[in-house]
Design an enzyme around this catalytic site. Structure first.
Site, short mmCIF file in Angstrom:
data_model
loop_
_atom_site.label_atom_id
_atom_site.label_comp_id
_atom_site.label_asym_id
_atom_site.label_seq_id
_atom_site.Cartn_x
_atom_site.Cartn_y
_atom_site.Cartn_z
N SER A 116 -11.85 -1.02 -3.47
CA SER A 116 -12.12 -0.67 -2.08
C SER A 116 -13.57 -0.82 -1.71
CB SER A 116 -11.81 0.81 -1.86
OG SER A 116 -10.50 1.10 -2.06
N HIS A 137 -8.39 -7.47 -1.45
CA HIS A 137 -8.30 -6.07 -1.00
C HIS A 137 -7.19 -5.88 0.02
CE1 HIS A 137 -10.43 -2.47 1.11
NE2 HIS A 137 -9.53 -2.06 0.22
N GLU A 149 -8.68 -8.42 2.68
CA GLU A 149 -10.06 -8.89 2.61
C GLU A 149 -10.20 -9.68 1.31
OE1 GLU A 149 -12.85 -5.63 4.93
OE2 GLU A 149 -12.18 -5.09 2.93
N ASN A 187 -13.83 -0.64 5.04
CA ASN A 187 -14.11 0.69 4.50
C ASN A 187 -15.51 1.21 4.84
OD1 ASN A 187 -11.57 1.06 3.56
ND2 ASN A 187 -12.02 0.40 1.47
C1 LIG Z 1 -8.92 2.77 1.35
C2 LIG Z 1 -8.87 1.31 1.43
O1 LIG Z 1 -9.45 0.63 0.55
C3 LIG Z 1 -8.32 0.55 2.55
C4 LIG Z 1 -7.19 1.18 3.31
O2 LIG Z 1 -6.05 0.93 3.02
S1 LIG Z 1 -7.62 2.21 4.54
C5 LIG Z 1 -6.09 2.69 5.27
C6 LIG Z 1 -5.59 1.63 6.22
N1 LIG Z 1 -4.36 2.07 6.80
C7 LIG Z 1 -4.29 2.65 7.99
O3 LIG Z 1 -5.28 2.77 8.70
C8 LIG Z 1 -2.93 3.11 8.38
C9 LIG Z 1 -2.92 3.74 9.73
N2 LIG Z 1 -1.56 4.16 10.05
C10 LIG Z 1 -0.61 3.30 10.49
O4 LIG Z 1 -0.84 2.12 10.70
C11 LIG Z 1 0.74 3.89 10.77
O5 LIG Z 1 0.62 5.26 10.97
C12 LIG Z 1 1.76 3.61 9.61
C13 LIG Z 1 2.06 2.12 9.53
C14 LIG Z 1 1.26 4.12 8.27
C15 LIG Z 1 3.04 4.37 9.88
O6 LIG Z 1 3.45 4.11 11.17
P1 LIG Z 1 4.01 5.23 12.12
O7 LIG Z 1 4.49 4.58 13.36
O8 LIG Z 1 3.01 6.30 12.23
O9 LIG Z 1 5.14 5.89 11.31
P2 LIG Z 1 6.60 5.46 11.13
O10 LIG Z 1 7.31 5.51 12.45
O11 LIG Z 1 7.10 6.33 10.03
O12 LIG Z 1 6.48 3.98 10.61
C16 LIG Z 1 6.42 2.83 11.44
C17 LIG Z 1 7.25 1.78 10.82
O13 LIG Z 1 6.77 1.45 9.55
C18 LIG Z 1 7.79 1.63 8.56
N3 LIG Z 1 7.11 2.02 7.33
C19 LIG Z 1 6.11 2.92 7.16
N4 LIG Z 1 5.69 2.92 5.88
C20 LIG Z 1 6.45 2.01 5.23
C21 LIG Z 1 6.52 1.54 3.90
N5 LIG Z 1 5.68 1.99 2.94
N6 LIG Z 1 7.43 0.59 3.59
C22 LIG Z 1 8.28 0.10 4.51
N7 LIG Z 1 8.27 0.50 5.80
C23 LIG Z 1 7.37 1.44 6.15
C24 LIG Z 1 8.70 2.65 9.15
O14 LIG Z 1 10.00 2.56 8.63
C25 LIG Z 1 8.66 2.27 10.63
O15 LIG Z 1 9.51 1.16 10.90
P3 LIG Z 1 10.04 0.84 12.41
O16 LIG Z 1 8.81 0.57 13.23
O17 LIG Z 1 10.90 -0.35 12.22
O18 LIG Z 1 10.74 2.07 12.85
N1 LIG Z 2 -5.37 4.34 -1.64
C1 LIG Z 2 -5.70 3.40 -0.77
O1 LIG Z 2 -5.48 3.54 0.44
C2 LIG Z 2 -6.34 2.14 -1.25
C3 LIG Z 2 -6.89 2.02 -2.52
N2 LIG Z 2 -7.46 0.84 -2.91
C4 LIG Z 2 -8.01 0.69 -4.25
O2 LIG Z 2 -6.93 0.40 -5.14
C5 LIG Z 2 -7.22 0.93 -6.45
C6 LIG Z 2 -6.12 1.89 -6.84
O3 LIG Z 2 -6.06 2.92 -5.89
P1 LIG Z 2 -4.74 3.80 -5.66
O4 LIG Z 2 -3.53 3.00 -5.96
O5 LIG Z 2 -4.91 4.43 -4.35
O6 LIG Z 2 -4.98 4.89 -6.79
P2 LIG Z 2 -3.95 5.92 -7.45
O7 LIG Z 2 -4.76 7.10 -7.83
O8 LIG Z 2 -2.76 6.10 -6.59
O9 LIG Z 2 -3.50 5.12 -8.76
C7 LIG Z 2 -4.42 4.78 -9.75
C8 LIG Z 2 -3.75 3.96 -10.84
O10 LIG Z 2 -4.75 3.68 -11.83
C9 LIG Z 2 -4.24 4.04 -13.10
N3 LIG Z 2 -5.40 4.41 -13.93
C10 LIG Z 2 -6.26 5.43 -13.72
N4 LIG Z 2 -7.18 5.46 -14.70
C11 LIG Z 2 -6.88 4.43 -15.53
C12 LIG Z 2 -7.44 3.95 -16.74
N5 LIG Z 2 -8.50 4.52 -17.29
N6 LIG Z 2 -6.84 2.87 -17.34
C13 LIG Z 2 -5.77 2.27 -16.80
N7 LIG Z 2 -5.20 2.69 -15.64
C14 LIG Z 2 -5.75 3.75 -15.04
C15 LIG Z 2 -3.29 5.18 -12.84
O11 LIG Z 2 -2.38 5.31 -13.88
C16 LIG Z 2 -2.62 4.68 -11.53
O12 LIG Z 2 -1.61 3.73 -11.83
C17 LIG Z 2 -8.61 1.58 -6.35
O13 LIG Z 2 -9.57 0.64 -6.72
C18 LIG Z 2 -8.71 1.90 -4.85
O14 LIG Z 2 -10.03 1.99 -4.42
C19 LIG Z 2 -7.53 -0.25 -2.08
C20 LIG Z 2 -6.97 -0.21 -0.84
C21 LIG Z 2 -6.38 1.02 -0.30
#
Ligand SMILES: CC(=O)CC(=O)SCCNC(=O)CCNC(=O)[C@H](O)C(C)(C)COP(=O)(O)OP(=O)(O)OC[C@H]1O[C@@H](n2cnc3c(N)ncnc32)[C@H](O)[C@@H]1OP(=O)(O)O
Ligand SMILES: NC(=O)C1=CN([C@@H]2O[C@H](COP(=O)(O)OP(=O)(O)OC[C@H]3O[C@@H](n4cnc5c(N)ncnc54)[C@H](O)[C@@H]3O)[C@@H](O)[C@H]2O)C=CC1
Length: 281
Positions: A116, A137, A149, A187
């Site tokens: 991330s 990503h 990404e 992010n």
């Molecule tokens: C940390 C990182 O490195 C990077 C990241 O990922 S940051 C996080 C980025 N993600 C976001 O910002 C997510 C923001 N949230 C959303 O886009 C939406 O809330 C969401 C897609 C998660 C859910 O949507 P929602 O409208 O709130 O809920 P919900 O009605 O339950 O779901 C919408 C649709 O997606 C489907 N859905 C949700 N999750 C699903 C999954 N895991 N698998 C399959 N279908 C899924 C639902 O069945 C629903 O389908 P329909 O539209 O056909 O009814």
């Molecule tokens: N959670 C999110 O929304 C997102 C996360 N990511 C990135 O994806 C990666 C995984 O994140 P998540 O799936 O959210 O984490 P998670 O906490 O749900 O899962 C972590 C995984 O790593 C494994 N793990 C932990 N320590 C380990 C080790 N020492 N050796 C081998 N395996 C180990 C665990 O068993 C588990 O399968 C991270 O780099 C995170 O930054 C990227 C996009 C979105």
């Protein structure tokens, strides 16, 4: 193309599902039978939703499930053309895994990381093939989110970059090419916003529900910052804030103390059943 996904957490199962849905055989590498079982449960739940909505035939769901094979041995990744590492957001852990993969995988294999925020160049330095190491990503929830990404490290080749852009498109995603920088594009914007939402909550400016409702209705975000933190995982949010803070040395990226406290208490969000909200019903 043989795909191997290393890691079975929040993201690993979604990435495995995406490749299998696009017709690829996927080897899913987990650390235990229990973690692999949990990943299959999550995939089954996600595919069942699609069947329920009439977006997928039940037979197709079974075929997708059958394309995902399990392993607990890195050795089984040796024939993979593309390995995607999806483990904890920790440089030492990733370096260790890339070193292992580099020793096992065939020389032409591409080693991608779903990190991330971490440096692709630093992850690649653990291998003897930095030109074949790249950031791929995905976003959470993977089956619903279009973006990937694609991040080149300092030594990633243009050929590998172009291949990974094409693979992301082929599995139905929209790739965006990004230069290496802490937190990349999304992010660096999104996680400080989650951190700020936590600060607003800690200051008592509004309740968590009001903060989330405000950002949903006032900024048209699909979910508010606290619910989003719970979806991502608060440990992942903290790890990203630490990378931004340490790499830039800028106090604007300071992780909020409440975020730290939540992680120390294992209140990580959906994955532990409780974070800012309770998911244990
Ligand atoms: C940390 C990182 O490195 C990077 C990241 O990922 S940051 C996080 C980025 N993600 C976001 O910002 C997510 C923001 N949230 C959303 O886009 C939406 O809330 C969401 C897609 C998660 C859910 O949507 P929602 O409208 O709130 O809920 P919900 O009605 O339950 O779901 C919408 C649709 O997606 C489907 N859905 C949700 N999750 C699903 C999954 N895991 N698998 C399959 N279908 C899924 C639902 O069945 C629903 O389908 P329909 O539209 O056909 O009814
Ligand atoms: N959670 C999110 O929304 C997102 C996360 N990511 C990135 O994806 C990666 C995984 O994140 P998540 O799936 O959210 O984490 P998670 O906490 O749900 O899962 C972590 C995984 O790593 C494994 N793990 C932990 N320590 C380990 C080790 N020492 N050796 C081998 N395996 C180990 C665990 O068993 C588990 O399968 C991270 O780099 C995170 O930054 C990227 C996009 C979105």
């Amino acid at each position: 193309m043989k795909i191997c996904v290393v890691g079975t957490g929040t993201m690993g199962n979604g990435i495995a599902q995406t490749f299998a849905q696009a017709g690829h055989d996927v080897l899913l590498k987990g650390r235990s039978e229990a973690s692999l079982g949990k990943a299959h449960k999550a995939i089954e739940k996600s595919l069942s939703k699609l069947v329920e909505k009439g977006k997928m035939e039940a037979a197709e769901k079974d075929a997708i499930n059958a394309r995902i094979k399990d392993t607990m041995a890195y050795e089984d990744c040796k024939d993979a053309d593309l390995v995607i590492e999806v483990v904890a957001e920790d440089m030492a852990t990733k370096n260790e895994i890339f070193k292992t993969l580099d020793a096992i995988c065939k020389p032409e294999a591409i080693l991608a990381t779903n990190t991330s925020s971490l440096s692709i160049t630093e992850i690649a330095a653990a291998t003897s093939r930095p030109e074949k190491v790249i950031g791929m990503h995905f976003f959470n929830p993977v089956p619903m989110m279009k973006l990937v990404e694609v991040i080149k490290g300092q030594l990633t080749s243009q050929e590998v970059h172009d291949k990974v852009m094409a693979i992301a498109a082929e599995v139905g995603k929209t790739p965006v090419s990004v230069n290496e920088a802490p937190g990349f594009v999304v992010n660096r914007i999104l996680i400080p916003m989650v951190n700020e939402g936590i600060g607003i909550y800690a200051d008592g400016v509004a309740t968590k529900e009001e903060i989330d409702e405000a950002m949903k209705l006032g900024a048209n975000h699909p979910m508010g910052p606290l619910a989003l933190g719970d979806l991502i995982g608060l440990d992942v949010c903290l790890a990203i804030m630490e990378v931004l803070y340490n790499e830039f040395g800028d106090s604007k990226y300071r992780p909020h103390p409440l975020l730290r406290k939540m992680v120390r208490a294992n209140l990580l969000g959906r994955k532990t059943g409780i974070g800012f909200y309770d998911y244990r019903k």
